[in-house]
Scaffold this active site. Structure first.
Site, PDB file in Angstrom:
ATOM      1  N   ASP A  13     -84.325  16.481  64.761  1.00  0.00           N
ATOM      2  CA  ASP A  13     -85.209  15.753  63.836  1.00  0.00           C
ATOM      3  C   ASP A  13     -86.408  16.583  63.407  1.00  0.00           C
ATOM      4  OD1 ASP A  13     -83.579  13.436  64.341  1.00  0.00           O
ATOM      5  OD2 ASP A  13     -84.719  13.092  66.163  1.00  0.00           O
ATOM      6  N   HIS A  41     -79.464  14.723  58.565  1.00  0.00           N
ATOM      7  CA  HIS A  41     -80.496  15.520  57.919  1.00  0.00           C
ATOM      8  C   HIS A  41     -80.907  14.810  56.635  1.00  0.00           C
ATOM      9  CE1 HIS A  41     -78.965  19.435  60.013  1.00  0.00           C
ATOM     10  NE2 HIS A  41     -79.682  18.673  60.803  1.00  0.00           N
TER      11      HIS A  41
END
Length: 418
Positions: A13, A41
């Protein structure tokens, strides 16, 4: 032209998709080399906002071929859905999908879910997408290869071989397991849901080698970050594959790869989703999490939020053998009055502080000057407030590796190149 590997320095992340999308403008190929549908993503560009889970983030460059490498486990139906979503935005999808990649099937997702339920409070925090069981089957030589989708009879035989081995174990360990699909039914379902992308299955090594001979720019994209690596991460709260740059060649189809650049992506603060240790966790997280939009791209789970952890991040940078760092989401720190960086750990086992899931550690902080100016329109390092410049420079000094890119917002052009 260089081969560039983009990897995570933390627990995932970090904003790798945003960095890959920016770099893909000059890439001939964008390659995912491990992982599957268990993490996403987020990419924001002129086409809109996308949450990619299996497609490489370079998919938006019409001159760039998107490669799903042999190190991946691929969820077939969800890949078809993802391709359809991208195509609906007017993107022409140019794909190469490795025949050596492994299929992640609904039975794997069921197994993943049943095991998390069995573990209860000791659960790993899995996304329950079936990633670990699919990788496990590959290691046990019971996996289903993507290439067999082009050989239906072989596909059916291998599914039957896998079911004969797996089903007795599942039904013995999990009394509630009611999976009853036959090999024939699974084969037909697979042939139906993979129809949109089956023509793209190939030996991806060949087109990648051809691009190498043309001196083309190749871009390699990891999922998650060093803290989740199967070998070097916070075991057992890891993913089930190798997320380090050292695996980029093996997982992409170019085992002899020697990348010229390894960009370790790190957030300007710490965040983590799932189970494990976040030494620098903030006492009050809700407002910051909401303002920074820190929720899992795949599950929507709220991420645990913390101050920048220089100890863990430097470890990640070293594990990735990074040549440079891309620092993301520094704009989220604007207006934070209590701004600090963890520069050391205090407590038991500080001599080996590599994501220690068992050690009782406390962070040693260095207070930093904060800033209140909006920095999202800054395009040069010198245009940042002095306090923001000092923050970046302090991180750079603690990492021992230069910060070459500073992201000041989610849009493609909200980037400072140093």
């Amino acid at each position: 032209m260089p081969s560039i590997v983009v990897v995570g320095a933390n627990w995932g992340d970090e904003g790798k998709g945003r960095i890959v999308d920016y770099l893909a403008a000059d890439a001939a190929a964008s390659v995912r080399f491990q992982g599957g549908n268990n993490a996403g993503h987020t990419v924001v560009n002129d086409f809109g906002t996308f949450k990619l889970h299996q497609l490489p983030s370079g998919i938006f460059n019409p001159n760039c071929v998107a490669v799903l490498g042999p190190g991946m486990v691929i969820s077939p139906e969800k890949l078809s859905v993802e391709i359809a979503e991208v195509e609906a935005a007017g993107i022409e999808v140019k794909l190469c999908i490795s025949d050596r990649a492994t299929l992640c099937l609904p039975i794997h997702a069921l197994e993943d879910t049943l095991e998390e339920q069995r573990l209860g409070d000791l659960a790993y925090g899995s996304t329950r997408q079936g990633i670990a069981p699919a990788y496990g089957d590959r290691v046990m030589k019971k996996g289903i290869l993507v290439g067999w989708l082009k050989q239906p009879e072989v596909l059916k035989e291998r599914i039957q071989f896998m079911l004969d081995w797996k089903l007795p174990q599942l039904k013995a360990l999990y009394p509630s397991c009611d999976f009853n699909q036959t090999a024939e039914e699974m084969t037909q379902w697979l042939l139906e849901v993979t129809a949109p992308w089956r023509p793209f299955i190939c030996n991806v090594t060949e087109p990648l080698k051809a691009l190498q001979k043309q001196d083309a720019n190749l871009l390699f994209e990891a999922q998650l970050g060093a803290g989740r690596d199967l070998i070097y991460g916070e075991y057992p709260y890891t993913t089930s594959s190798n997320v380090t740059a050292a695996f980029a060649g093996l997982g992409s189809g170019l085992p002899a790869l020697r990348p010229e650049r390894v960009i370790a992506v790190a957030k300007a603060f710490s965040s983590s989703v799932g189970t494990g240790t976040l030494v620098t966790a903030m006492e009050e997280q809700d407002d910051f999490r909401k303002n920074a939009n820190e929720f899992g791209a795949t599950t929507g789970r709220p991420r645990d939020m913390g101050y920048f952890d220089a100890v863990a991040t430097r470890n990640g940078v070293e594990l990735q053998a990074a040549t440079e760092i891309a620092l993301t989401k520094i704009d989220c720190l604007t207006g934070m009055k209590d701004l600090k960086i963890c520069v050391a750990y205090d407590g038991e086992h500080t001599e080996n502080p590599i994501w220690p899931q068992t050690a009782a550690l406390s962070p040693v902080y260095e207070q930093m000057e904060s800033w209140s100016e909006d920095i999202t329109t800054c395009r040069t390092f010198e245009s940042l407030p002095k306090a923001a410049q000092h923050y970046v420079e302090r991180i750079e000094a603690l990492m021992g590796v230069r910060v070459s890119m500073v992201s000041v917002g989610p849009e493609r052009d909200q980037m400072i190149i140093r």
